[in-house]
Motif scaffolding. Structure first.
Motif, PDB file in Angstrom:
ATOM      1  N   PRO A  78      -4.364   8.359 -12.181  1.00  0.00           N
ATOM      2  CA  PRO A  78      -3.721   9.373 -11.325  1.00  0.00           C
ATOM      3  C   PRO A  78      -2.807   8.739 -10.291  1.00  0.00           C
ATOM      4  CG  PRO A  78      -6.060   9.830 -11.580  1.00  0.00           C
ATOM      5  CD  PRO A  78      -5.829   8.473 -12.180  1.00  0.00           C
ATOM      6  N   ILE A  79      -1.594   9.250 -10.222  1.00  0.00           N
ATOM      7  CA  ILE A  79      -0.605   8.656  -9.330  1.00  0.00           C
ATOM      8  C   ILE A  79      -0.984   8.862  -7.870  1.00  0.00           C
ATOM      9  CG2 ILE A  79       0.915  10.664  -9.108  1.00  0.00           C
ATOM     10  CD1 ILE A  79       3.263   8.690  -9.555  1.00  0.00           C
ATOM     11  N   VAL A  80      -1.791   9.901  -7.590  1.00  0.00           N
ATOM     12  CA  VAL A  80      -2.244  10.129  -6.211  1.00  0.00           C
ATOM     13  C   VAL A  80      -3.152   8.993  -5.755  1.00  0.00           C
ATOM     14  CG1 VAL A  80      -3.525  11.675  -4.707  1.00  0.00           C
ATOM     15  CG2 VAL A  80      -2.012  12.626  -6.455  1.00  0.00           C
ATOM     16  N   ALA A  81      -4.061   8.584  -6.635  1.00  0.00           N
ATOM     17  CA  ALA A  81      -4.968   7.486  -6.284  1.00  0.00           C
ATOM     18  C   ALA A  81      -4.195   6.186  -6.090  1.00  0.00           C
ATOM     19  CB  ALA A  81      -6.023   7.326  -7.376  1.00  0.00           C
ATOM     20  N   ILE A  82      -3.214   5.940  -6.972  1.00  0.00           N
ATOM     21  CA  ILE A  82      -2.405   4.734  -6.834  1.00  0.00           C
ATOM     22  C   ILE A  82      -1.569   4.793  -5.561  1.00  0.00           C
ATOM     23  CG2 ILE A  82      -0.579   3.375  -7.910  1.00  0.00           C
ATOM     24  CD1 ILE A  82      -1.565   4.286 -10.599  1.00  0.00           C
ATOM     25  N   GLY A  83      -1.082   5.992  -5.233  1.00  0.00           N
ATOM     26  CA  GLY A  83      -0.273   6.131  -4.018  1.00  0.00           C
ATOM     27  C   GLY A  83      -1.048   5.784  -2.765  1.00  0.00           C
ATOM     28  N   MET A  84      -2.313   6.191  -2.709  1.00  0.00           N
ATOM     29  CA  MET A  84      -3.144   5.847  -1.553  1.00  0.00           C
ATOM     30  C   MET A  84      -3.306   4.342  -1.415  1.00  0.00           C
ATOM     31  SD  MET A  84      -3.976   8.566   0.080  1.00  0.00           S
ATOM     32  CE  MET A  84      -4.170  10.338  -0.094  1.00  0.00           C
ATOM     33  N   LEU A  85      -3.528   3.671  -2.546  1.00  0.00           N
ATOM     34  CA  LEU A  85      -3.650   2.217  -2.505  1.00  0.00           C
ATOM     35  C   LEU A  85      -2.327   1.566  -2.117  1.00  0.00           C
ATOM     36  CD1 LEU A  85      -5.775   1.666  -5.744  1.00  0.00           C
ATOM     37  CD2 LEU A  85      -6.579   1.642  -3.375  1.00  0.00           C
ATOM     38  N   ALA A  86      -1.223   2.136  -2.599  1.00  0.00           N
ATOM     39  CA  ALA A  86       0.088   1.567  -2.285  1.00  0.00           C
ATOM     40  C   ALA A  86       0.415   1.684  -0.805  1.00  0.00           C
ATOM     41  CB  ALA A  86       1.172   2.255  -3.114  1.00  0.00           C
ATOM     42  N   VAL A  87      -0.014   2.792  -0.186  1.00  0.00           N
ATOM     43  CA  VAL A  87       0.225   2.957   1.258  1.00  0.00           C
ATOM     44  C   VAL A  87      -0.478   1.855   2.039  1.00  0.00           C
ATOM     45  CG1 VAL A  87      -0.247   4.442   3.233  1.00  0.00           C
ATOM     46  CG2 VAL A  87       0.637   5.430   1.124  1.00  0.00           C
ATOM     47  N   VAL A  88      -1.714   1.558   1.645  1.00  0.00           N
ATOM     48  CA  VAL A  88      -2.461   0.488   2.321  1.00  0.00           C
ATOM     49  C   VAL A  88      -1.835  -0.869   2.030  1.00  0.00           C
ATOM     50  CG1 VAL A  88      -4.706  -0.639   2.501  1.00  0.00           C
ATOM     51  CG2 VAL A  88      -4.567   1.845   2.231  1.00  0.00           C
ATOM     52  N   LEU A  89      -1.366  -1.039   0.795  1.00  0.00           N
ATOM     53  CA  LEU A  89      -0.825  -2.335   0.386  1.00  0.00           C
ATOM     54  C   LEU A  89       0.525  -2.634   1.041  1.00  0.00           C
ATOM     55  CD1 LEU A  89      -1.049  -4.820  -1.473  1.00  0.00           C
ATOM     56  CD2 LEU A  89       0.088  -3.468  -3.252  1.00  0.00           C
ATOM     57  N   PHE A  90       1.426  -1.654   1.037  1.00  0.00           N
ATOM     58  CA  PHE A  90       2.791  -1.893   1.514  1.00  0.00           C
ATOM     59  C   PHE A  90       2.971  -1.519   2.986  1.00  0.00           C
ATOM     60  CE2 PHE A  90       3.310  -1.210  -3.089  1.00  0.00           C
ATOM     61  CZ  PHE A  90       3.951  -2.387  -3.425  1.00  0.00           C
ATOM     62  N   GLY A  91       2.172  -0.598   3.480  1.00  0.00           N
ATOM     63  CA  GLY A  91       2.286  -0.200   4.871  1.00  0.00           C
ATOM     64  C   GLY A  91       3.571   0.573   5.152  1.00  0.00           C
ATOM     65  N   ALA A  92       3.852   0.734   6.425  1.00  0.00           N
ATOM     66  CA  ALA A  92       5.050   1.465   6.845  1.00  0.00           C
ATOM     67  C   ALA A  92       6.272   0.559   6.743  1.00  0.00           C
ATOM     68  CB  ALA A  92       4.885   1.970   8.274  1.00  0.00           C
ATOM     69  N   PRO A  93       7.371   1.045   6.194  1.00  0.00           N
ATOM     70  CA  PRO A  93       8.576   0.219   6.080  1.00  0.00           C
ATOM     71  C   PRO A  93       9.262   0.065   7.433  1.00  0.00           C
ATOM     72  CG  PRO A  93       9.042   2.438   5.344  1.00  0.00           C
ATOM     73  CD  PRO A  93       7.569   2.401   5.653  1.00  0.00           C
ATOM     74  N   PRO A  94      10.057  -0.988   7.620  1.00  0.00           N
ATOM     75  CA  PRO A  94      10.845  -1.113   8.849  1.00  0.00           C
ATOM     76  C   PRO A  94      11.815   0.056   8.986  1.00  0.00           C
ATOM     77  CG  PRO A  94      10.798  -3.183   7.631  1.00  0.00           C
ATOM     78  CD  PRO A  94      10.204  -2.141   6.737  1.00  0.00           C
ATOM     79  N   ARG A  95      12.276   0.290  10.184  1.00  0.00           N
ATOM     80  CA  ARG A  95      13.159   1.424  10.437  1.00  0.00           C
ATOM     81  C   ARG A  95      14.431   1.306   9.589  1.00  0.00           C
ATOM     82  NH1 ARG A  95      13.646   5.140  14.535  1.00  0.00           N
ATOM     83  NH2 ARG A  95      15.718   5.992  14.880  1.00  0.00           N
ATOM     84  N   GLY A  96      14.696   2.352   8.817  1.00  0.00           N
ATOM     85  CA  GLY A  96      15.883   2.375   7.974  1.00  0.00           C
ATOM     86  C   GLY A  96      15.711   1.710   6.625  1.00  0.00           C
TER      87      GLY A  96
END
Length: 275
Positions: free
Chosen positions: A119-137
């Motif tokens: 499920p892409i939702v489960a992968i998305g949650m892991l990706a948020v933790v893995l990549f974090g917030a991007p720099p501005r812009g």
């Protein structure tokens, strides 16, 4: 008797052949008319229209303006473009590796199926933790990752099917002249697989855009189509949600048509180009 029968034969619907553009126009007008009717029929208990009419959506386009759509779509297009290149690049590399080392085919297909089934939702949650917030812009790493993931399976399968469709006699000829598997890949398989690979790359365009939009739904971004849809939903702005959805579909369709046009230029011998 036969002549009289032919003259009195009634014209059937099957005998009428309309140009493709006429059929498209009729279908488009029919969809808009059905949309208009449904928007007028479905009313919430509060008295509000659940589905906005076409005029309300057009008014939303005018009210928000070009700058609003450019600010959000430019971010999503960059994310989907990066993910498209990464996902398809890795998929093609894996397909070529399988042709050179056939024993890896089972492992490669398991990886491709895994990326498709999880499920892409489960992968998305892991990706948020893995990549974090991007720099501005900067593009969202989560959106790029999901865009790449969305195109990987179809491109791997399409490339492998195309590479395996090469003419066996041509492959044998290369072998007789001392050619290696790499030579077979360059001289025969790539040419035979080009239409299938280009079709897979064409299908991957809308998938990459959808993956990027889904990646933006996980937040930690400042602009993007996904964020714009979330804000419109939170504000109960149905016309804007529909406007963003229709614009997203138009962008994905434009990319699909563009890649299809390029595919016909690169591989004019393919079945789709002949039609």
């Amino acid at each position: 008797m036969t002549t009289d029968t032919a003259k009195t034969r009634t014209i059937q619907w099957e005998d009428i052949r309309l140009p493709a553009w006429v059929t498209g126009v009729i279908g488009g007008v029919g969809l808009i008319a059905a949309w208009w009717i449904i928007s007028a029929i479905f009313i919430a208990p509060s008295g509000a229209h659940v589905i906005p009419s076409p005029l309300e959506v057009i008014a939303s386009y005018i009210d928000t303006g070009w700058e609003y759509y450019w600010r959000n779509f430019s971010v999503t297009l960059v994310e989907s473009g990066i993910g498209y290149l990464w996902g398809n690049g890795l998929a093609l590399a894996l397909a070529f590796l399988v042709l050179l080392v056939p024993r890896l085919e089972g492992v490669a297909m398991q990886i491709a199926i895994l990326t498709y089934c999880v499920p892409i939702v489960a992968i998305g949650m892991l990706a948020v933790v893995l990549f974090g917030a991007p720099p501005r812009g900067a593009p969202s790493g989560t959106a790029v990752f999901l865009a790449a993931l969305s195109v990987f399976f179809t491109t791997v399968v399409g490339a492998l099917l195309g590479l395996k469709s090469a003419d066996k006699s041509s492959l044998d000829l290369v072998t007789v002249y001392g050619g290696s598997k790499l030579t077979q890949l360059r001289k025969v398989r790539l040419i035979a697989a080009l239409p299938a690979i280009l079709n897979a790359l064409q299908i991957a365009v809308p998938a990459a855009f959808l993956g990027a939009v889904l990646g933006e739904f996980f937040g930690k971004i400042e602009a993007g189509v996904g964020l714009a849809m979330i804000l419109a939903q939170q504000n109960s702005n149905a016309p804007l949600v529909w406007a963003l959805a229709l614009a997203s579909g138009a962008v994905a369709l434009a990319g699909y048509v563009l890649v299809g046009f390029i595919a016909r230029l690169i591989a004019p011998w393919s079945k789709g180009a002949q039609k």
